[in-house]
Write an enzyme that holds these catalytic residues in place. Sequence first.
Site, PDB file in Angstrom:
ATOM      1  N   CYS A  50      47.875  24.841  25.045  1.00 60.13           N
ATOM      2  CA  CYS A  50      48.642  23.612  25.220  1.00 60.13           C
ATOM      3  C   CYS A  50      48.611  23.191  26.681  1.00 60.13           C
ATOM      4  O   CYS A  50      48.195  23.952  27.552  1.00 60.13           O
ATOM      5  CB  CYS A  50      50.096  23.786  24.748  1.00 60.13           C
ATOM      6  SG  CYS A  50      51.064  24.907  25.779  1.00 60.13           S
ATOM      7  N   ASP A 101      49.682  30.310  27.964  1.00 57.33           N
ATOM      8  CA  ASP A 101      48.229  30.226  27.977  1.00 57.33           C
ATOM      9  C   ASP A 101      47.846  28.748  27.993  1.00 57.33           C
ATOM     10  O   ASP A 101      48.107  28.022  27.029  1.00 57.33           O
ATOM     11  CB  ASP A 101      47.667  30.940  26.738  1.00 57.33           C
ATOM     12  CG  ASP A 101      46.149  31.032  26.748  1.00 57.33           C
ATOM     13  OD1 ASP A 101      45.499  30.251  27.461  1.00 57.33           O
ATOM     14  OD2 ASP A 101      45.606  31.886  26.010  1.00 57.33           O
ATOM     15  N   HIS A 102      47.223  28.327  29.081  1.00 56.13           N
ATOM     16  CA  HIS A 102      46.919  26.903  29.228  1.00 56.13           C
ATOM     17  C   HIS A 102      45.839  26.448  28.247  1.00 56.13           C
ATOM     18  O   HIS A 102      45.593  25.242  28.108  1.00 56.13           O
ATOM     19  CB  HIS A 102      46.473  26.597  30.664  1.00 56.13           C
ATOM     20  CG  HIS A 102      47.077  25.354  31.225  1.00 56.13           C
ATOM     21  ND1 HIS A 102      47.123  24.164  30.532  1.00 56.13           N
ATOM     22  CD2 HIS A 102      47.687  25.113  32.416  1.00 56.13           C
ATOM     23  CE1 HIS A 102      47.709  23.251  31.264  1.00 56.13           C
ATOM     24  NE2 HIS A 102      48.074  23.790  32.426  1.00 56.13           N
ATOM     25  N   ARG A 103      45.198  27.363  27.552  1.00 55.16           N
ATOM     26  CA  ARG A 103      44.204  26.972  26.551  1.00 55.16           C
ATOM     27  C   ARG A 103      44.852  26.441  25.282  1.00 55.16           C
ATOM     28  O   ARG A 103      44.248  25.650  24.551  1.00 55.16           O
ATOM     29  CB  ARG A 103      43.312  28.164  26.204  1.00 55.16           C
ATOM     30  CG  ARG A 103      42.459  28.678  27.351  1.00 55.16           C
ATOM     31  CD  ARG A 103      41.734  29.948  26.967  1.00 55.16           C
ATOM     32  NE  ARG A 103      42.660  31.039  26.641  1.00 55.16           N
ATOM     33  CZ  ARG A 103      42.286  32.261  26.251  1.00 55.16           C
ATOM     34  NH1 ARG A 103      40.983  32.545  26.137  1.00 55.16           N
ATOM     35  NH2 ARG A 103      43.183  33.191  25.985  1.00 55.16           N
ATOM     36  N   PRO A 151      44.059  32.124  31.091  1.00 52.33           N
ATOM     37  CA  PRO A 151      44.407  31.239  32.211  1.00 52.33           C
ATOM     38  C   PRO A 151      45.875  30.820  32.087  1.00 52.33           C
ATOM     39  O   PRO A 151      46.200  29.820  31.460  1.00 52.33           O
ATOM     40  CB  PRO A 151      43.465  30.045  32.013  1.00 52.33           C
ATOM     41  CG  PRO A 151      43.195  30.020  30.543  1.00 52.33           C
ATOM     42  CD  PRO A 151      43.272  31.429  30.052  1.00 52.33           C
TER      43      PRO A 151
END
Length: 486
Positions: free
Chosen positions: A460, A456-458, A280
């Site tokens: 940070c 990658d929004h996972r 994501p």
Amino acid sequence: MSIAPDASDVNCLEFKLPDLGEGLTEAEIVRWLVEIGDVVVVDQPVVEVETAKALVEVPCPYAGMVTARFGEEGAELPVGSPLLTVTVGPEVGAGAGHDARGVSRGSGASRTGAAGAGDSAGASGADDDSSGNVLVGYGTGGAVAARRRRVRVTGGTRPGSVPPSALRAGPVPVISPLVRRLAREHGVDLRGLAGSGPDGLILRSDVEQAIRTPAAEGTDQAARVDAGPAPEPVAAAAVAAPGATTATETSTAVAGSRVPLRGMRGAVADKLARSRREIPDATCWVDADATELMAARAAMNAAAGPTVPKISVLALLARVCTAALARFPELNSTVDMEAREVVRLPSVNLGFAAQTDRGLVVPVVREADGRTTESLNEEFIRLTEAARNGALTPAELTGGTFTLNNYGVFGVDGSTPIINHPEAAMLGVGRIVPKPWVHEGELAVRQVVQLSLTFDHRVCDGGTAGGFLRYVADCVEQPAVLLRGV
């Protein structure tokens, strides 16, 4: 296929495509380096193949005469499939400086040590003295110098081999598989072209010119060995009535051309598709005044003297990236979804995007966080040259933890790049161009660059990503900021 010695003194050894490492399961034949009838020595490169990682030359672990080749140039073979056969006998071996079993005199490496070259029938009739080499530069260190000698072969050819009468002696001077593919698709015989590149290298423009030339449109179909079947003739009705549309024309218009996704292009497609499915990602960007950075680069190069390689903008940005990753280590990580953990990585293996004739590749600078700007610059020069020559090893194309993408070389300002899976982020750099800019309260013309970070929004949130990008921009605008952490 037979040769002069008695059958009891001759072994026909089958060399299979070896395991090329890095989990690769197949390879595409780019260029044959030997022909049927050639005498080869131990560790002589016999074929150049393209994997999903790199171009590599595959050496043969046997010495003797090549009696069959399996696969045309452009064909894709799985690991373990037959590559070629070598006939070993007293007369063949004597001409190549080998004993009656076709084994290099004085060789101490075991044939069984050559991965992927197993031959149960041949091994039982020959001594276990052959090369341990699987790829050039791996295995035994003292490879025998390659030397080719033509030997006439009697009898026919085995199924899957290329008859020697159909090929002109010597390798085709082509580096790019794209050029070969273009020639195959249009029925152009590369062996009949005179290359316009250095040392007669055949370029894409040479093939395109041959396609446009009427003489290349079928005057000598017999010479087109690499092209496959000739195109079907146009129906007489189509010639008589140009305005009419035949069923063949309609089918071609609907189907269009098809380019196989295999080799490196296929690996890139798989990796990018996986990145889009699993990561994501989000992107943030900022414009930065790079005038001071360019001035600092000019001063560094002037102080070093004319004989020292010039520091590139890429090397300076790489040094900025490693400093930023030390402050924001979340972006130098990967995600283990099975364990549901973010894995922080101990060092920065910095990948950088490089466009070559074979497509986009991402060489990796190992432990970039421990290198100086000069060391980074030297490694960029070395890896870029290897990428252009197609000489990157699989190890130099894997293991990256963060990627720096300088798409400004294409003349564009911004981009939202796809993350290089399984990494967590990529920094994109646009072109550096003069633009109006407010500097010290006044409008001025400054050297401006757009920086973008896809992350990658996972691993940070936006605050961390923004902090990383802002620090990079501050270092670009004021290079002295880097001295704070020294």
